[in-house]
Design an enzyme around this catalytic site. Sequence first.
Site, mmCIF file in Angstrom:
data_model
loop_
_atom_site.group_PDB
_atom_site.id
_atom_site.type_symbol
_atom_site.label_atom_id
_atom_site.label_comp_id
_atom_site.label_asym_id
_atom_site.label_seq_id
_atom_site.Cartn_x
_atom_site.Cartn_y
_atom_site.Cartn_z
ATOM 1 N N SER A 69 0.576 -1.135 -0.058
ATOM 2 C CA SER A 69 -0.077 -0.451 0.132
ATOM 3 C C SER A 69 1.182 1.194 0.121
ATOM 4 O O SER A 69 2.066 0.865 0.821
ATOM 5 C CB SER A 69 -0.791 0.136 1.165
ATOM 6 O OG SER A 69 -1.652 -0.819 0.976
HETATM 7 N N1 SAH Z 1 -1.591 -4.289 4.022
HETATM 8 C C1 SAH Z 1 -0.326 -4.960 2.830
HETATM 9 C C2 SAH Z 1 -0.818 -4.708 1.669
HETATM 10 C C3 SAH Z 1 -0.912 -5.531 0.808
HETATM 11 S S1 SAH Z 1 -2.041 -5.563 0.044
HETATM 12 C C4 SAH Z 1 0.879 -4.653 3.028
HETATM 13 O O1 SAH Z 1 1.794 -3.780 4.077
HETATM 14 O O2 SAH Z 1 1.363 -4.762 1.784
HETATM 15 C C5 SAH Z 1 -3.446 -6.472 0.281
HETATM 16 C C6 SAH Z 1 -3.202 -8.422 0.675
HETATM 17 O O3 SAH Z 1 -4.860 -8.935 0.603
HETATM 18 C C7 SAH Z 1 -3.050 -8.821 -0.987
HETATM 19 O O4 SAH Z 1 -1.640 -9.396 -0.761
HETATM 20 C C8 SAH Z 1 -4.574 -9.882 -0.943
HETATM 21 O O5 SAH Z 1 -3.662 -10.911 -1.587
HETATM 22 C C9 SAH Z 1 -4.565 -10.631 0.054
HETATM 23 N N2 SAH Z 1 -6.257 -10.921 0.261
HETATM 24 C C10 SAH Z 1 -6.836 -10.339 -0.682
HETATM 25 N N3 SAH Z 1 -7.803 -11.471 -0.645
HETATM 26 C C11 SAH Z 1 -7.614 -12.244 0.567
HETATM 27 C C12 SAH Z 1 -8.207 -13.105 2.150
HETATM 28 N N4 SAH Z 1 -9.755 -13.020 1.857
HETATM 29 N N5 SAH Z 1 -8.264 -12.852 2.792
HETATM 30 C C13 SAH Z 1 -6.682 -12.437 3.145
HETATM 31 N N6 SAH Z 1 -5.773 -11.852 2.229
HETATM 32 C C14 SAH Z 1 -6.812 -11.664 1.098
#
Ligand code: SAH
Length: 221
Positions: A69
């Site tokens: 993010s």
């Molecule tokens: N918090 C992260 C941002 C990641 S983007 C950071 O600091 O880098 C969002 C993430 O959510 C992705 O890695 C994606 O694979 C995950 N995601 C999407 N749907 C999900 C679900 N149902 N359960 C767990 N993770 C999920």
Amino acid sequence: MPPLQMTDNFEAKGKRKNLVRELRQKGITDEEVLRAIDIVPRHLFMDPAFLSHAYVDKAFPIASGQTISQPYTVAVQTSLLKVKKRDKILEIGTGSGYQAAILAEMGAKVYTIERFRELYLKAQATLTSLGYSADFFYGDGHVGKPQYGPYDEILITAATNEIPSGLLNQLKIGGRLVVPLGDNNSQIMTLVQRTGEDAFEYSSHGLFVFVPMLKGTVNGK
Ligand code: SAH
């Protein structure tokens, strides 16, 4: 010697100070959030191809087609949570682990779930190498982790149209849940405060764009 990208250094520290200044100018006021962003080496959560962009206020690709993010987004979500030391926080969407490290740096007890096995493993290794402790889970965040709840705060870092009801139930009364609510094009940052057993108050905090929250898990590369 560890490879260059696996160490913190003066150049990165200086760039973080500039990033913190930029976030203040963009309206972030929570000093604890800004302190954590100043300390956590974001470049160590990124693909070496994007190292030079690590302290630009933008989202960047990580493995498995996902993104780390934007720092401003991390700052807004974290500020809305109103994190206090020793709070128990559930994060849905570990991704790179950067957001989890920010919460750990603020003294929270972090439980974080990721649906891509590759990211789950990598984020766990990154936080461990930096000395942060958090509990990592590989799974579908729609069901949360009721066995460790209820949580003081829940943070969803992927876009969804609807808050899974199981997650709302894992929030303490008085707890705060932050989620980007909307379709794939853009979402409204939404704060949900649980004010009673069946009472939830919603407020809106601007437009953002996240990768979608999807069902199931992905085991392969
Ligand atoms: N918090 C992260 C941002 C990641 S983007 C950071 O600091 O880098 C969002 C993430 O959510 C992705 O890695 C994606 O694979 C995950 N995601 C999407 N749907 C999900 C679900 N149902 N359960 C767990 N993770 C999920």
